[in-house]
Design an enzyme around this catalytic site. Sequence first.
Site, PDB file in Angstrom:
ATOM      1  N   CYS A 236       0.894  -1.013   0.000  1.00  0.00           N
ATOM      2  CA  CYS A 236      -0.153  -0.065   0.074  1.00  0.00           C
ATOM      3  C   CYS A 236       0.931   1.208   0.136  1.00  0.00           C
ATOM      4  O   CYS A 236       2.059   1.141  -0.381  1.00  0.00           O
ATOM      5  CB  CYS A 236      -1.065   0.013   1.253  1.00  0.00           C
ATOM      6  SG  CYS A 236      -0.282  -0.114   2.762  1.00  0.00           S
TER       7      CYS A 236
ATOM      8  N   THR B 225       2.378   3.323   2.558  1.00  0.00           N
ATOM      9  CA  THR B 225       3.286   3.054   3.485  1.00  0.00           C
ATOM     10  C   THR B 225       3.461   1.531   3.740  1.00  0.00           C
ATOM     11  O   THR B 225       4.693   1.280   4.588  1.00  0.00           O
ATOM     12  CB  THR B 225       2.825   3.788   4.893  1.00  0.00           C
ATOM     13  OG1 THR B 225       1.746   3.262   5.342  1.00  0.00           O
ATOM     14  CG2 THR B 225       2.713   5.406   4.525  1.00  0.00           C
TER      15      THR B 225
ATOM     16  N   HIS C  60      13.989 -19.711  17.741  1.00  0.00           N
ATOM     17  CA  HIS C  60      13.044 -18.758  16.956  1.00  0.00           C
ATOM     18  C   HIS C  60      11.555 -19.374  16.879  1.00  0.00           C
ATOM     19  O   HIS C  60      10.578 -18.824  16.886  1.00  0.00           O
ATOM     20  CB  HIS C  60      13.658 -18.046  15.542  1.00  0.00           C
ATOM     21  CG  HIS C  60      14.889 -17.473  15.935  1.00  0.00           C
ATOM     22  ND1 HIS C  60      15.019 -16.397  16.468  1.00  0.00           N
ATOM     23  CD2 HIS C  60      16.104 -17.962  15.413  1.00  0.00           C
ATOM     24  CE1 HIS C  60      16.306 -15.984  16.519  1.00  0.00           C
ATOM     25  NE2 HIS C  60      17.023 -16.883  15.936  1.00  0.00           N
TER      26      HIS C  60
END
Length: 145
Positions: A66, A68, A134
């Site tokens: 989009c 930003t 992780h």
Amino acid sequence: MPPLAIGCDHAGYELKEIVKKYLISLDLQVDDLGTDSEKSVDYPDFGSRVAEKVDCGEYKSAILICGTGIGMSMVANRFSGVRAALCNDLFSAIMSRRHNDANILVMGGRVIGSELAKEIVGAWIKTPFEGGRHSQRLKKFCGGK
Ligand code: RB5
């Protein structure tokens, strides 16, 4: 590599077209879920269209653009199986795969240029998740998804 989905709003349209051509040039299959012009649309419509298909497993990964990248990442991260990462720089893009196993890459078409966007996409799609510690961290907020 499995097919990728791509989506954008009007502010991301120009960059989406460039990224799509780049992916095709790498011999990757990319399914374009719109929008298809610079006519004003609402980013939640296209963000959720893409995110729900990642959430249900129809696509393993996707790209959203989009103006930003902020709105698209907010929308996409409402879906429990989505880990959308807003990356307008190369380092974040690489780390979003290595450490966060991001399954949607989000960029801002009004923030970055097309050459940087292609570098980001190229790195993002080829960087594997490191797993290990992780994975444990992801389980703390993604459960089994
Ligand atoms: C559209 O003008 C703009 O608000 C949108 O593309 C995005 O930047 C929202 O976060």
